[in-house]
Scaffold this active site. Structure first.
Site, mmCIF file in Angstrom:
data_model
loop_
_atom_site.group_PDB
_atom_site.id
_atom_site.type_symbol
_atom_site.label_atom_id
_atom_site.label_comp_id
_atom_site.label_asym_id
_atom_site.label_seq_id
_atom_site.Cartn_x
_atom_site.Cartn_y
_atom_site.Cartn_z
ATOM 1 N N GLU A 91 4.061 0.711 -1.483
ATOM 2 C CA GLU A 91 5.411 1.242 -1.282
ATOM 3 C C GLU A 91 5.368 2.696 -0.812
ATOM 4 O O GLU A 91 6.149 3.090 0.057
ATOM 5 C CB GLU A 91 6.211 1.098 -2.586
ATOM 6 C CG GLU A 91 6.558 -0.352 -2.870
ATOM 7 C CD GLU A 91 7.079 -0.600 -4.272
ATOM 8 O OE1 GLU A 91 7.895 -1.528 -4.435
ATOM 9 O OE2 GLU A 91 6.648 0.116 -5.210
ATOM 10 N N GLU A 112 3.238 -7.457 -7.532
ATOM 11 C CA GLU A 112 4.136 -7.609 -8.675
ATOM 12 C C GLU A 112 4.399 -9.055 -9.064
ATOM 13 O O GLU A 112 4.621 -9.354 -10.240
ATOM 14 C CB GLU A 112 5.471 -6.903 -8.386
ATOM 15 C CG GLU A 112 5.370 -5.393 -8.301
ATOM 16 C CD GLU A 112 5.052 -4.880 -6.904
ATOM 17 O OE1 GLU A 112 5.175 -3.655 -6.683
ATOM 18 O OE2 GLU A 112 4.675 -5.703 -6.026
#
Length: 250
Positions: A91, A112
């Protein structure tokens, strides 16, 4: 801690009128940035404390605030990628304007899904802007690791270059962009951002935060599994290199 230090750096850089290009790279062999500390999966209070000094970008969690702040910098930001970057590490890279990866030595992913949650630090929004809806859903829901050839094909990275050429390529691009007037850089970003949804990023990150609330904090069964993985050395360099297979054992 890395996240607060990055936030401090971005706050200072935002008002540095002498700097026109910022290059993010890692000093840790084999890793650009692993991911956010997995222990925060069971510690939302500790996670939110990472944003203790945040201002602006209201309503965003600490990682979203970091990526939004990087994205809003007046300079051109470049990620020089070598090694692994997953989750929050990816990210952070996606928040930069340009991403150059060492071919054969860089691997990217949003891990995730294997941790029982979904990306919540800007990954869903920044990836979708770069690679489109279907490929973002693939990356988020498989939680697989991608090599540089696939990342370049998808548009995940700006360009994959031979590993031995990475420093020279990024250095030359940074120097060339740095020779432009600050007003040119600001004008280019101001013109391009609306075409890619950059002008509504904060609103879209709030949508991501609302979606994350469906799975975070994780239910007790996922928390138990993750605590066992942490106790077994999830975040050691050896296991981080094959993190997908390591997590699948739990």
């Amino acid at each position: 801690m890395l996240v607060p230090e990055l936030k401090r750096f971005v706050r200072e850089a935002a008002t540095d009128e002498a700097t026109r290009v910022i290059v993010f790279e890692s000093a840790v062999p084999g890793f650009f940035a692993a991911h956010v500390d997995a222990s925060y999966g069971a510690d939302p209070v500790g996670f939110m404390a990472l944003g203790a000094n945040d201002s602006g970008h209201d309503g965003l969690n600490p990682m979203q605030h970091l990526v939004a702040s990087v994205r809003a910098l007046p300079q051109v930001t470049i990620a020089k990628l070598r090694g692994y970057l997953r989750g929050g590490g990816n990210e952070l890279a996606m928040a930069t304007d340009l991403r150059y990866a060492a071919a054969g030595e860089t691997w990217l992913g949003q891990i995730e899904g294997r941790m029982g949650i979904v990306p919540g630090g800007g990954g869903t929004q920044l990836l979708a802007r770069a690679i489109g809806r279907s490929r973002t859903l693939e990356a988020v829901l498989t939680a697989d690791l991608y090599d540089t050839a696939t990342a370049q094909l998808y548009g995940w990275v700006t360009r994959a270059v031979p590993a031995g050429d990475l420093d020279a390529v990024v250095g030359a691009i940074a120097q060339r962009i740095g020779s432009r007037l600050p007003s040119q850089i600001l004008a280019a970003k101001a013109a391009v951002d609306p075409a890619t949804g950059g002008d509504r990023l904060d609103d879209d990150l709030r949508v991501e935060a609302a979606a994350l609330a469906h799975v975070y904090p994780a239910p007790p069964s996922v928390e138990k599994r993750m605590n066992a993985a942490l106790a077994d050395g999830l975040q050691t360099p050896r296991n981080e290199r094959d993190l997908e297979a390591f997590l699948d054992r739990y």
